[in-house]
Design a protein around this motif. Structure first.
Motif, short mmCIF file in Angstrom:
data_model
loop_
_atom_site.label_atom_id
_atom_site.label_comp_id
_atom_site.label_asym_id
_atom_site.label_seq_id
_atom_site.Cartn_x
_atom_site.Cartn_y
_atom_site.Cartn_z
N TRP A 158 0.83 -1.20 0.00
CA TRP A 158 0.00 0.00 0.00
C TRP A 158 0.87 1.26 0.00
O TRP A 158 1.91 1.30 0.66
CB TRP A 158 -0.88 0.04 1.24
N GLN B 129 -3.37 4.88 0.48
CA GLN B 129 -4.13 3.68 0.86
C GLN B 129 -4.10 3.45 2.36
O GLN B 129 -5.11 3.07 2.96
CB GLN B 129 -3.58 2.47 0.12
N HIS C 221 -7.54 3.46 4.69
CA HIS C 221 -7.99 2.31 5.47
C HIS C 221 -7.81 2.51 6.97
O HIS C 221 -8.61 1.99 7.76
CB HIS C 221 -7.22 1.06 5.03
N CYS C 222 -6.77 3.26 7.36
CA CYS C 222 -6.45 3.42 8.79
C CYS C 222 -6.18 4.89 9.10
O CYS C 222 -5.03 5.30 9.28
CB CYS C 222 -5.22 2.58 9.15
N TYR D 52 0.24 -5.13 3.50
CA TYR D 52 -0.96 -5.68 4.11
C TYR D 52 -1.06 -7.16 3.79
O TYR D 52 -0.98 -7.57 2.63
CB TYR D 52 -2.21 -4.95 3.62
N ASN E 218 -11.21 2.95 11.51
CA ASN E 218 -12.41 2.39 10.90
C ASN E 218 -12.88 1.21 11.73
O ASN E 218 -12.20 0.20 11.82
CB ASN E 218 -12.09 1.94 9.47
N PHE F 177 -12.66 -2.15 10.07
CA PHE F 177 -11.36 -2.66 9.63
C PHE F 177 -10.37 -2.46 10.76
O PHE F 177 -9.82 -1.39 10.97
CB PHE F 177 -10.89 -1.93 8.37
#
Length: 372
Positions: free
Chosen positions: A123, A127, A131-132, A145, A254, A257
């Motif tokens: 990533w 990205q 996602h984080c 990942y 998230n 996730f």
């Protein structure tokens, strides 16, 4: 019936007992001086770094791959058998890359894993942030990942393994230490056969002896190798690890996730709600002693806060520590027959990978016993 005695009931001993419980014709007894999962198992974070490991071939990769495959069937199998809930994070591991890391070097591993049937993704910073969003983007240049890697709660898993093995007839005896092992020569040769185990309560006649006692394994092995055989003796160095549990008002990032996040060998492990495990230190003995250093645990905490600033607001719920068995002069783990014995098996010295490699270790011990 063949009687198998297992000494040690951490995650490795419990996994072996469970796998052997399905073998017809075996009577299995597990002995431990302490309650289950009190040693290095109870201190472990349960981060299963298999696919994201740099190991790509040979025994070290084969053990990892076998364990990762077995975990996918083992957890649901145990939950059905026992009714126990085993916390098992299936959202993967995110390994952060920083300024001095070379993300391009991971491209080859991605290709290798794809050829082996596993998935890895590289990533970029966008990205990672998408996602984080809880992560500090300042020093992060990207991440790797691994959606196929996992994290499991080691103590819950150990207790589930015990409960399932008990259902299948395995006998567990806690608070029982081994005071001696009586052996005899095999057909007048130099090889020996462990015949009886002496405890303070009873004497057990055995056909197989499995030593899975973590740091205690070395003492048992060296007792069996009397007179001492320096070539076959094992030395296990205690390497201490400290960790802490942090609590926030709610989940960070998230909520849908929540992978394990690791960077510079510091793990952030979500365990539900706003609770996170953070660890672990790697502390070697100094002058023969290994003593926990509070400053090292604080450094781990600060390192985690550096790439996940929200953790600065967390309350420390608890801290804990444990000693991992690291073999000297041979690779970890130590699995197989003890030199000079036909029926003594070693399953020890897993160092930092006891939880990861427990299923594969159990399969290997089962294979040896069933092949004889």
């Amino acid at each position: 019936m063949s009687h198998v005695a297992i000494i040690g009931c951490g995650i490795v001993g419990a996994a072996i007992a469970y796998e052997l419980s399905s073998v017809p014709g075996l009577q299995v007894t597990v002995l431990d001086r302490q309650p289950p999962a009190q040693g290095s198992t109870g201190a472990a974070l349960g981060v299963l770094m298999g696919v994201i490991s740099q190991k790509v071939k040979g025994r070290t990769w084969q053990l990892r791959q076998a364990s990762m495959q077995r975990y996918e069937t083992l957890i649901p199998e145990l939950e059905i058998l026992t009714g126990h809930h085993i916390p098992f994070n299936r959202q993967g591991i995110l390994m952060l890359a920083f300024e001095n890391d070379d993300l391009d070097s991971w491209q080859n591993l991605v290709k290798i894993r794809q050829s082996q049937g596993w998935q890895l993704e590289i990533w970029n910073t966008a990205q990672v942030q998408s996602h984080c969003p809880q992560l500090n983007p300042e020093k992060i240049i990207g991440a790797i990942y691994s959606p196929d890697d996992r994290q499991v709660e080691p103590t819950a898993l150990t207790h589930a393994l015990i409960a399932a093995a008990q259902q299948k007839g395995v006998m567990f005896k806690f608070g029982v230490g081994v005071e001696g092992v009586e052996s005899m020569p095999v057909n007048g040769s130099n090889r020996r056969y462990a015949a009886q185990i002496h405890t303070h309560r009873e004497t057990l006649t055995v056909d197989w002896l499995v030593i899975a006692a973590g740091l205690g394994s070395a003492q048992l092995v060296n007792f069996l190798l009397s007179p001492p055989d320096q070539a076959s003796a094992i030395t296990l160095t205690p390497v201490l690890g400290q960790a802490l549990q942090l609590r926030l008002a709610g989940t960070i990032g998230n909520p849908d996730f929540q992978p394990v996040i690791t960077g510079d060998d510091v793990h952030i492990v979500p365990i539900g709600g706003g609770d996170y495990w953070v660890g672990a230190t790697v502390e070697f003995p100094h002058r023969g002693e290994v003593v926990a250093e509070p400053g090292l645990l604080e450094q781990v905490k600060q390192d985690a806060i550096a790439f996940c600033p929200a953790l600065a607001q967390a309350t420390v719920v608890r801290t804990w520590l444990g000693k991992r068995p690291r073999p000297e002069r041979q690779p970890a783990p130590v699995i197989g027959k003890l030199s000079g014995y036909d029926n003594v098996l070693l399953a020890t010295g897993h160092y930092r990978n006891g939880v990861l490699l427990a299923p594969a270790t159990a399969q290997e011990i089962q294979r040896i016993i069933c092949a004889t």
